[in-house]
Design a protein around this motif. Structure first.
Motif, mmCIF file in Angstrom:
data_model
loop_
_atom_site.group_PDB
_atom_site.id
_atom_site.type_symbol
_atom_site.label_atom_id
_atom_site.label_comp_id
_atom_site.label_asym_id
_atom_site.label_seq_id
_atom_site.Cartn_x
_atom_site.Cartn_y
_atom_site.Cartn_z
ATOM 1 N N GLY A 1 0.796 -1.222 0.000
ATOM 2 C CA GLY A 1 0.000 0.000 0.000
ATOM 3 C C GLY A 1 0.824 1.265 0.000
ATOM 4 O O GLY A 1 0.275 2.356 0.132
ATOM 5 N N ILE A 2 2.152 1.158 -0.166
ATOM 6 C CA ILE A 2 3.034 2.315 -0.229
ATOM 7 C C ILE A 2 3.864 2.221 -1.501
ATOM 8 O O ILE A 2 4.384 1.169 -1.837
ATOM 9 N N SER A 3 3.977 3.345 -2.223
ATOM 10 C CA SER A 3 4.780 3.374 -3.436
ATOM 11 C C SER A 3 5.606 4.652 -3.469
ATOM 12 O O SER A 3 5.120 5.725 -3.094
ATOM 13 N N PHE A 4 6.869 4.519 -3.903
ATOM 14 C CA PHE A 4 7.747 5.666 -4.076
ATOM 15 C C PHE A 4 8.025 5.913 -5.554
ATOM 16 O O PHE A 4 9.017 6.547 -5.906
ATOM 17 N N ALA A 5 7.177 5.400 -6.419
ATOM 18 C CA ALA A 5 7.368 5.539 -7.858
ATOM 19 C C ALA A 5 7.280 7.010 -8.276
ATOM 20 O O ALA A 5 6.721 7.854 -7.567
ATOM 21 N N GLU A 6 7.832 7.307 -9.450
ATOM 22 C CA GLU A 6 7.804 8.682 -9.949
ATOM 23 C C GLU A 6 6.381 9.135 -10.251
ATOM 24 O O GLU A 6 6.014 10.284 -10.008
ATOM 25 N N LYS A 7 5.566 8.210 -10.784
ATOM 26 C CA LYS A 7 4.187 8.538 -11.118
ATOM 27 C C LYS A 7 3.239 7.754 -10.218
ATOM 28 O O LYS A 7 3.581 6.693 -9.707
ATOM 29 N N CYS A 8 2.049 8.293 -10.068
ATOM 30 C CA CYS A 8 1.051 7.642 -9.224
ATOM 31 C C CYS A 8 0.642 6.298 -9.833
ATOM 32 O O CYS A 8 0.335 6.225 -11.024
ATOM 33 N N PRO A 9 0.625 5.222 -9.044
ATOM 34 C CA PRO A 9 0.144 3.937 -9.558
ATOM 35 C C PRO A 9 -1.307 4.044 -10.014
ATOM 36 O O PRO A 9 -2.054 4.920 -9.566
ATOM 37 N N GLU A 10 -1.703 3.157 -10.906
ATOM 38 C CA GLU A 10 -3.072 3.175 -11.416
ATOM 39 C C GLU A 10 -4.037 2.670 -10.350
ATOM 40 O O GLU A 10 -3.726 1.759 -9.595
ATOM 41 N N GLY A 11 -5.212 3.275 -10.322
ATOM 42 C CA GLY A 11 -6.234 2.871 -9.361
ATOM 43 C C GLY A 11 -6.710 4.048 -8.529
ATOM 44 O O GLY A 11 -5.907 4.875 -8.083
ATOM 45 N N ASP A 12 -8.020 4.144 -8.319
ATOM 46 C CA ASP A 12 -8.587 5.255 -7.553
ATOM 47 C C ASP A 12 -8.200 5.218 -6.081
ATOM 48 O O ASP A 12 -8.378 6.198 -5.366
ATOM 49 N N GLU A 13 -7.686 4.070 -5.607
ATOM 50 C CA GLU A 13 -7.329 3.971 -4.193
ATOM 51 C C GLU A 13 -5.981 4.631 -3.876
ATOM 52 O O GLU A 13 -5.646 4.842 -2.704
ATOM 53 N N TRP A 14 -5.212 4.995 -4.913
ATOM 54 C CA TRP A 14 -3.895 5.573 -4.692
ATOM 55 C C TRP A 14 -3.975 7.086 -4.555
ATOM 56 O O TRP A 14 -4.485 7.765 -5.432
ATOM 57 N N TRP A 15 -3.485 7.588 -3.431
ATOM 58 C CA TRP A 15 -3.489 9.015 -3.124
ATOM 59 C C TRP A 15 -2.059 9.479 -2.878
ATOM 60 O O TRP A 15 -1.157 8.663 -2.641
ATOM 61 N N ALA A 16 -1.866 10.793 -2.929
ATOM 62 C CA ALA A 16 -0.551 11.385 -2.673
ATOM 63 C C ALA A 16 -0.506 11.962 -1.267
ATOM 64 O O ALA A 16 -1.521 12.379 -0.709
ATOM 65 N N ALA A 17 0.692 11.982 -0.679
ATOM 66 C CA ALA A 17 0.887 12.589 0.638
ATOM 67 C C ALA A 17 2.273 13.201 0.699
ATOM 68 O O ALA A 17 3.241 12.626 0.194
ATOM 69 N N HIS A 18 2.375 14.375 1.298
ATOM 70 C CA HIS A 18 3.674 15.006 1.508
ATOM 71 C C HIS A 18 3.611 15.807 2.806
ATOM 72 O O HIS A 18 2.535 16.058 3.349
ATOM 73 N N MET A 19 4.767 16.197 3.307
ATOM 74 C CA MET A 19 4.838 16.930 4.569
ATOM 75 C C MET A 19 4.876 18.429 4.302
ATOM 76 O O MET A 19 5.551 18.897 3.386
ATOM 77 N N THR A 20 4.147 19.192 5.123
ATOM 78 C CA THR A 20 4.165 20.648 4.981
ATOM 79 C C THR A 20 5.460 21.236 5.530
ATOM 80 O O THR A 20 5.850 22.342 5.171
ATOM 81 N N SER A 21 6.124 20.516 6.419
ATOM 82 C CA SER A 21 7.399 20.971 6.963
ATOM 83 C C SER A 21 8.430 19.866 6.769
ATOM 84 O O SER A 21 8.589 19.371 5.662
ATOM 85 N N GLY A 22 9.127 19.474 7.810
ATOM 86 C CA GLY A 22 10.138 18.437 7.678
ATOM 87 C C GLY A 22 10.248 17.615 8.941
ATOM 88 O O GLY A 22 9.353 17.621 9.792
ATOM 89 N N ILE A 23 11.355 16.904 9.071
ATOM 90 C CA ILE A 23 11.621 16.062 10.236
ATOM 91 C C ILE A 23 12.878 16.586 10.912
ATOM 92 O O ILE A 23 13.934 16.698 10.276
ATOM 93 N N LYS A 24 12.751 16.913 12.189
ATOM 94 C CA LYS A 24 13.864 17.490 12.938
ATOM 95 C C LYS A 24 14.651 16.398 13.651
ATOM 96 O O LYS A 24 14.077 15.549 14.321
ATOM 97 N N PHE A 25 15.970 16.418 13.500
ATOM 98 C CA PHE A 25 16.854 15.468 14.155
ATOM 99 C C PHE A 25 17.595 16.121 15.313
ATOM 100 O O PHE A 25 17.881 17.321 15.281
ATOM 101 N N THR A 26 17.930 15.320 16.303
ATOM 102 C CA THR A 26 18.925 15.705 17.298
ATOM 103 C C THR A 26 20.292 15.290 16.766
ATOM 104 O O THR A 26 20.478 14.151 16.345
#
Length: 262
Positions: free
Chosen positions: A94-119
């Motif tokens: 259920g997770i894809s890192f492909a360049e283009k969206c996989p086929e199928g209406d169940e596939w949605w995009a997600a991205h972060m509005t900010s980032g991830i902070k490390f120590t």
């Protein structure tokens, strides 16, 4: 010794590995045994088609040493492709890192509005990370003036799963305090399996931990990743497709025309 040309199967397995597909998934899709898939991958490494990032064992991380388009310079491709053998354990789907969206209406995009902070447990070098054989798998930009007061800023980037990811280090001028932010790229997810933002947080954290593992090769020790901001989800349609489907004005972000959920 003259090596045989890569077969269609070899090229497909190489592409699948660089997309982040696990050996189990590749074996299932190709109707091959896991042993046979590993054998092909090992041959690709031997032929210098793929490069294993030093220090990565489980999962292994790869650099594409022979991109199809022949572009290898940092300015043209933002560094070589870095990926690992599966974003999560091989039984997770259920997770894809492909360049283009996989086929199928169940596939949605997600991205972060900010980032991830490390120590930052240990400050590393600010030179392009390289393996023992000199292969460069990421890059640092030259330091540039910043409007941020009281600090210097260094930035860098690489490709993970074929996608551009970047980072930023803020260096305090007085106390040399370090603030490290990692900015992961967009992912595709099956909305029926990952319907909420909370379920997507571990996916982005996993990518951040993988990045931290890669940076160990250059002396960096990054710990305690904390997700900042939110993770908008949306259906990846083109602007024309949105207009045709809805016949009304739509709200778009700048990342792959991702339409936010109302």
């Amino acid at each position: 010794m003259v090596l045989r040309p890569l077969s269609k199967r070899d090229k497909e397995i190489k592409a699948a590995v660089l997309r982040g597909e696990s050996v189990t998934v590749i074996a299932h899709n190709k109707r091959m045994s896991r042993t046979s898939v590993y054998r092909v991958i090992d041959e690709l490494v031997y032929r210098k088609e793929l490069y294993v990032i030093p220090g990565t064992v489980s999962p292994r991380c790869y650099v594409d040493l022979n991109p199809v388009n022949g572009q290898t310079s940092k300015n043209e491709t933002n560094g070589p492709t870095v990926t690992k053998n599966g974003p999560l354990p091989s039984d997770v789907s259920g997770i894809s890192f492909a360049e283009k969206c996989p086929e199928g209406d169940e596939w949605w995009a997600a991205h972060m509005t900010s980032g991830i902070k490390f120590t930052v447990a240990c400050e590393g070098n600010y030179t392009d990370p390289r393996g023992k054989d000199g292969c460069c798998f990421a890059y640092w930009n030259a330091e540039e003036p910043t409007r941020m007061k009281g600090c210097r800023v260094r930035t860098g980037g690489m490709k993970m799963h074929g996608q551009d990811v970047t980072w930023q280090v803020r260096i305090g001028l007085r106390n040399h305090k370090l603030v490290f932010f990692f900015y992961p790229g967009q992912i595709w997810h099956d909305i029926t399996k990952f319907p909420t933002e909370d379920l997507l947080v571990p996916i982005f954290k996993d990518r951040a931990l993988q990045f931290a593992e890669l940076m160990k090769a250059d002396g960096w020790r990054l710990t305690n990743p904390i997700v900042k901001g939110t993770i908008p989800q949306g259906k990846a349609w083109s602007p024309c497709d949105i207009a045709l489907r809805q016949g009304c004005e739509a709200v778009l972000t700048t990342r792959s025309c991702c339409r936010h959920i109302p």
